[in-house]
Design an enzyme around this catalytic site. Structure first.
Site, PDB file in Angstrom:
ATOM      1  N   ASN A 113      42.099  42.100  12.956  1.00 22.98           N
ATOM      2  CA  ASN A 113      43.119  42.040  14.014  1.00 22.98           C
ATOM      3  C   ASN A 113      44.158  40.995  13.629  1.00 22.98           C
ATOM      4  OD1 ASN A 113      44.330  42.485  16.586  1.00 22.98           O
ATOM      5  ND2 ASN A 113      43.365  40.630  17.358  1.00 22.98           N
ATOM      6  N   HIS A 115      46.894  38.295  15.544  1.00 25.01           N
ATOM      7  CA  HIS A 115      47.184  37.709  16.859  1.00 25.01           C
ATOM      8  C   HIS A 115      48.350  36.730  16.703  1.00 25.01           C
ATOM      9  CE1 HIS A 115      46.358  36.562  20.952  1.00 25.01           C
ATOM     10  NE2 HIS A 115      46.488  35.299  20.582  1.00 25.01           N
ATOM     11  N   SER A 142      47.792  34.697  13.200  1.00 28.09           N
ATOM     12  CA  SER A 142      46.482  34.651  12.547  1.00 28.09           C
ATOM     13  C   SER A 142      45.952  36.060  12.328  1.00 28.09           C
ATOM     14  CB  SER A 142      45.454  33.941  13.454  1.00 28.09           C
ATOM     15  OG  SER A 142      45.937  32.705  13.941  1.00 28.09           O
ATOM     16  N   ASP A 151      39.735  37.790  20.469  1.00 29.15           N
ATOM     17  CA  ASP A 151      40.570  36.937  19.617  1.00 29.15           C
ATOM     18  C   ASP A 151      39.773  35.776  19.015  1.00 29.15           C
ATOM     19  OD1 ASP A 151      42.797  38.524  20.203  1.00 29.15           O
ATOM     20  OD2 ASP A 151      43.313  37.321  21.955  1.00 29.15           O
TER      21      ASP A 151
HETATM   22  C1  GRF Z   1      52.071  41.658  17.356  1.00 26.38           C
HETATM   23  O1  GRF Z   1      52.718  40.544  17.880  1.00 26.38           O
HETATM   24  C2  GRF Z   1      50.630  41.339  17.067  1.00 26.38           C
HETATM   25  O2  GRF Z   1      50.410  40.010  16.721  1.00 26.38           O
HETATM   26  C3  GRF Z   1      49.960  41.644  18.382  1.00 26.38           C
HETATM   27  O3  GRF Z   1      50.646  42.762  18.885  1.00 26.38           O
HETATM   28  C4  GRF Z   1      51.978  42.785  18.371  1.00 26.38           C
HETATM   29  C5  GRF Z   1      52.199  44.136  17.743  1.00 26.38           C
HETATM   30  O4  GRF Z   1      53.520  44.301  17.337  1.00 26.38           O
HETATM   31  N1  GRF Z   1      48.546  41.844  18.203  1.00 26.38           N
HETATM   32  P1  GRF Z   1      53.937  45.573  16.483  1.00 26.38           P
HETATM   33  O5  GRF Z   1      53.654  46.807  17.348  1.00 26.38           O
HETATM   34  O6  GRF Z   1      53.126  45.584  15.220  1.00 26.38           O
HETATM   35  O7  GRF Z   1      55.394  45.425  16.227  1.00 26.38           O
END
Ligand code: GRF
Length: 219
Positions: A113, A115, A142, A151
């Site tokens: 994932n 974050h 991260s 998370d």
């Molecule tokens: C990103 O900010 C990521 O960190 C979070 O969700 C958002 C996804 O953005 N988990 P995108 O759809 O990849 O532009």
């Protein structure tokens, strides 16, 4: 000519715009790349990420969570859809669903994932606003292995950005996203090359434990 090694098949789960997906598409488009995006699955039919995938010729599936009786049923269907592509790695890229423990266990050691914070700071939502409210000098993003704690799994790589005096959540988010688009493909590449692993001691890169913050990138 020697046979090319098989690339590592990756399934991407998303709910939204897919900026991270696009970074992966751009980064792994070369046929000699160690990773190949095998499919993109969304719980929302209107996710722009699906269009990005289709444009790149990648298989897509939509599994609308509202059509299932509860999380267990949705996650069971999701596992079936993912496993039909036989991926070595599953990546969450803005997938706005809480996953059941059974789902997380099924993909143990092969589920990543990203974050938008320097975990363990600011789990959950509104991370840019929270970093600004706290007066933090640094913020970032991260990549981590997913475990049952939201998370909370072992960290792989973090990128740090400085918070500027006039930053708003939007300007800060923009710089964090740019870093996300570098570190997520990097972590996937490490995994695809067999360099990134998870065992009972945590995440390792090239056999060396990554420690509590993962690999740190500071500009
Ligand atoms: C990103 O900010 C990521 O960190 C979070 O969700 C958002 C996804 O953005 N988990 P995108 O759809 O990849 O532009």
């Amino acid at each position: 000519m020697p046979d090319m090694p098989q690339p590592c098949d990756v399934v991407v789960l998303l709910s939204g715009t897919g900026g991270n997906l696009q970074a992966m598409i751009d980064s792994f488009q070369d046929s000699a790349s160690p990773a190949r995006i095998r499919a993109v699955i969304s719980n929302r039919a209107d996710a722009f990420g699906l269009e990005r995938a289709a444009r790149a010729g990648i298989d897509t599936r939509v599994l609308d969570h509202t059509g299932y009786e509860g999380r267990e049923a949705f996650d069971a269907a999701l596992i079936e859809a993912i496993d039909s592509f036989q991926p070595s790695l599953v990546v969450l890229a803005g997938f706005m669903r809480i996953l059941t423990p059974g789902f997380v266990r099924h993909y143990h050691g092969r589920l990543l994932n990203i974050h938008p914070s320097l975990l363990p700071l600011y789990k959950g939502l509104h991370t840019h606003q929270r970093a600004l409210d706290a007066g933090d000098a640094e913020h970032g993003c991260s990549v981590h292995f997913v475990t049952e704690e939201l998370d909370g799994g072992p960290l792989v790589v973090q990128a740090v950005v400085s918070v500027e005096l006039h930053d708003t959540p939007a300007t800060l988010a923009q710089r964090v996203h740019a870093q996300e688009h570098l570190i997520y493909p990097l972590a996937i590449r490490w995994f695809a090359e067999g360099r990134l692993t998870l065992d009972e001691h945590g995440a390792s890169l090239d056999g060396q434990g990554l420690g509590p913050s993962g690999h740190l990138i500071r500009h």
